[in-house]
Design a protein around this motif. Structure first.
Motif, PDB file in Angstrom:
ATOM      1  N   THR A  10       0.836  -1.206   0.000  1.00  0.00           N
ATOM      2  CA  THR A  10       0.000   0.000   0.000  1.00  0.00           C
ATOM      3  C   THR A  10       0.871   1.256   0.000  1.00  0.00           C
ATOM      4  O   THR A  10       0.587   2.237  -0.697  1.00  0.00           O
ATOM      5  CB  THR A  10      -0.929   0.007   1.218  1.00  0.00           C
ATOM      6  OG1 THR A  10      -1.717  -1.181   1.218  1.00  0.00           O
ATOM      7  CG2 THR A  10      -1.859   1.210   1.195  1.00  0.00           C
ATOM      8  N   ALA A  14       1.027   4.289  -2.705  1.00  0.00           N
ATOM      9  CA  ALA A  14       0.856   5.669  -2.244  1.00  0.00           C
ATOM     10  C   ALA A  14       2.018   6.545  -2.690  1.00  0.00           C
ATOM     11  O   ALA A  14       1.835   7.721  -3.043  1.00  0.00           O
ATOM     12  CB  ALA A  14       0.724   5.698  -0.725  1.00  0.00           C
ATOM     13  N   MET A 136      -5.922   1.216  -1.882  1.00  0.00           N
ATOM     14  CA  MET A 136      -6.155   2.338  -0.973  1.00  0.00           C
ATOM     15  C   MET A 136      -4.981   3.309  -1.000  1.00  0.00           C
ATOM     16  O   MET A 136      -5.123   4.472  -0.607  1.00  0.00           O
ATOM     17  CB  MET A 136      -6.373   1.826   0.447  1.00  0.00           C
ATOM     18  CG  MET A 136      -7.773   1.288   0.725  1.00  0.00           C
ATOM     19  SD  MET A 136      -9.029   2.576   0.651  1.00  0.00           S
ATOM     20  CE  MET A 136      -8.546   3.576   2.063  1.00  0.00           C
ATOM     21  N   TRP A 138      -3.774   4.721  -3.514  1.00  0.00           N
ATOM     22  CA  TRP A 138      -4.135   5.836  -4.397  1.00  0.00           C
ATOM     23  C   TRP A 138      -4.971   6.868  -3.644  1.00  0.00           C
ATOM     24  O   TRP A 138      -4.798   8.076  -3.810  1.00  0.00           O
ATOM     25  CB  TRP A 138      -4.901   5.325  -5.617  1.00  0.00           C
ATOM     26  CG  TRP A 138      -4.036   4.664  -6.620  1.00  0.00           C
ATOM     27  CD1 TRP A 138      -3.935   3.329  -6.870  1.00  0.00           C
ATOM     28  CD2 TRP A 138      -3.121   5.302  -7.520  1.00  0.00           C
ATOM     29  NE1 TRP A 138      -3.001   3.097  -7.862  1.00  0.00           N
ATOM     30  CE2 TRP A 138      -2.503   4.286  -8.280  1.00  0.00           C
ATOM     31  CE3 TRP A 138      -2.764   6.623  -7.752  1.00  0.00           C
ATOM     32  CZ2 TRP A 138      -1.550   4.560  -9.262  1.00  0.00           C
ATOM     33  CZ3 TRP A 138      -1.813   6.897  -8.727  1.00  0.00           C
ATOM     34  CH2 TRP A 138      -1.222   5.874  -9.469  1.00  0.00           C
ATOM     35  N   THR A 139      -5.892   6.386  -2.813  1.00  0.00           N
ATOM     36  CA  THR A 139      -6.711   7.313  -2.025  1.00  0.00           C
ATOM     37  C   THR A 139      -5.844   8.090  -1.045  1.00  0.00           C
ATOM     38  O   THR A 139      -6.003   9.303  -0.887  1.00  0.00           O
ATOM     39  CB  THR A 139      -7.797   6.533  -1.261  1.00  0.00           C
ATOM     40  OG1 THR A 139      -8.585   5.788  -2.191  1.00  0.00           O
ATOM     41  CG2 THR A 139      -8.700   7.476  -0.488  1.00  0.00           C
ATOM     42  N   LEU A 140      -4.935   7.397  -0.402  1.00  0.00           N
ATOM     43  CA  LEU A 140      -4.038   8.066   0.538  1.00  0.00           C
ATOM     44  C   LEU A 140      -3.210   9.137  -0.150  1.00  0.00           C
ATOM     45  O   LEU A 140      -3.016  10.235   0.381  1.00  0.00           O
ATOM     46  CB  LEU A 140      -3.121   7.046   1.209  1.00  0.00           C
ATOM     47  CG  LEU A 140      -3.798   6.027   2.139  1.00  0.00           C
ATOM     48  CD1 LEU A 140      -2.790   4.986   2.600  1.00  0.00           C
ATOM     49  CD2 LEU A 140      -4.416   6.732   3.334  1.00  0.00           C
ATOM     50  N   SER A 141      -2.725   8.831  -1.356  1.00  0.00           N
ATOM     51  CA  SER A 141      -1.894   9.802  -2.071  1.00  0.00           C
ATOM     52  C   SER A 141      -2.701  11.005  -2.512  1.00  0.00           C
ATOM     53  O   SER A 141      -2.185  12.126  -2.566  1.00  0.00           O
ATOM     54  CB  SER A 141      -1.231   9.137  -3.279  1.00  0.00           C
ATOM     55  OG  SER A 141      -2.195   8.747  -4.239  1.00  0.00           O
ATOM     56  N   LEU A 142      -3.979  10.806  -2.818  1.00  0.00           N
ATOM     57  CA  LEU A 142      -4.824  11.922  -3.251  1.00  0.00           C
ATOM     58  C   LEU A 142      -5.239  12.782  -2.075  1.00  0.00           C
ATOM     59  O   LEU A 142      -5.146  14.020  -2.125  1.00  0.00           O
ATOM     60  CB  LEU A 142      -6.058  11.387  -3.977  1.00  0.00           C
ATOM     61  CG  LEU A 142      -7.028  12.442  -4.545  1.00  0.00           C
ATOM     62  CD1 LEU A 142      -6.307  13.290  -5.587  1.00  0.00           C
ATOM     63  CD2 LEU A 142      -8.236  11.762  -5.165  1.00  0.00           C
ATOM     64  N   VAL A 143      -5.685  12.138  -0.996  1.00  0.00           N
ATOM     65  CA  VAL A 143      -6.193  12.884   0.151  1.00  0.00           C
ATOM     66  C   VAL A 143      -5.063  13.530   0.943  1.00  0.00           C
ATOM     67  O   VAL A 143      -5.155  14.687   1.365  1.00  0.00           O
ATOM     68  CB  VAL A 143      -7.016  11.963   1.067  1.00  0.00           C
ATOM     69  CG1 VAL A 143      -7.461  12.703   2.324  1.00  0.00           C
ATOM     70  CG2 VAL A 143      -8.229  11.427   0.314  1.00  0.00           C
TER      71      VAL A 143
END
Length: 242
Positions: A10, A14, A136, A138-143
């Motif tokens: 993950t 990220a 997830m 990708w979500t962490l890197s965006l948020v």
């Protein structure tokens, strides 16, 4: 302390995502650092990152099975870190472009290796669940990644953004080296890198993925420059949008 393999995978995703999403919020700041270059010129680096990712995924990533996915992931992350460090130290805009292309080559091997390892380490019947957890990243890197990039640039300058990413990449590499070996070295398989195009339904899948990515990056890449140049938002506020 050894981190669970799923956490390492993950983190790798990220890291790739954070690099791919970090230039947009700070494009104007980067441009000012290179004699007032336009945001569009800076974002050529993001385009070259994407091109490097695509080329490496097609031409280099298929060789990962021959050396083992875990080893391939380590080598790919090392190349990614080299690209991020080169971005942070770039003396001119064209060097930044080259550094981002190098980072893209690392990402193009890291992502397939990561997804492959997620399926290999998953218990039988839970492959999709494990892959979902890895995604997830990708979500962490965006948020967090994109937002943090804007905050860091506002406080310490744009070079600090990729400097921090490079240091985080080194930390992931060290953790990966300390972890038990994941994946196995596989025998060379027949077929070239385009063999996947013969898989039934691949055309529709590529169409969906291509449409989504074009829509996402086509909008995302220029939202931040518009908010700064067009609406006068400060960098830290732009980072809150992702």
């Amino acid at each position: 302390m050894r981190l669970p393999p799923i956490v390492l995978l993950t983190a790798a995703v990220a890291l790739v995502g954070a690099n791919s999403l970090s230039l947009s919020p700070i494009a104007l700041e980067v441009g000012r650092g290179f004699g007032g270059a336009a945001a569009q010129e800076v974002l050529i680096g993001a385009s070259l990152f994407g091109a490097g990712t695509a080329v490496a995924a097609v031409l280099i990533a298929p060789w990962a099975d021959r050396i083992g996915l875990s080893r391939a992931l380590g080598l790919a992350l090392a190349v990614l870190v080299l690209g991020m460090a080169g971005t942070a130290l770039a003396p001119s805009l064209w060097v930044l472009w080259v550094a981002q292309a190098v980072a893209g080559v690392g990402s193009g091997v890291a992502l397939p290796a990561t997804y492959g390892l997620a399926s290999e380490i998953a218990p039988k019947g839970r492959e999709s669940t494990f892959l979902g957890r890895v995604l997830m990243g990708w979500t962490l890197s965006l948020v967090f990644g994109a937002s943090a990039a804007a905050l860091i640039a506002d406080v310490a300058g744009w070079r600090a953004v990729h400097g921090v990413l490079a240091l985080l990449g080194v930390a992931v590499l060290v953790a990966l080296a300390m972890a038990p070996r994941m994946g196995e070295v596989r025998a060379a398989q027949g077929g070239g890198p385009w063999a996947a195009l013969r898989v039934p339904g691949i055309g529709a899948a590529l169409g969906v993925a291509g449409g989504y990515m074009a829509a996402f990056y086509g909008l995302y890449a220029y939202v931040a420059p518009h908010l700064q140049a067009g609406l006068g938002w400060p960098v830290w506020m732009v980072g809150a949008v992702p």
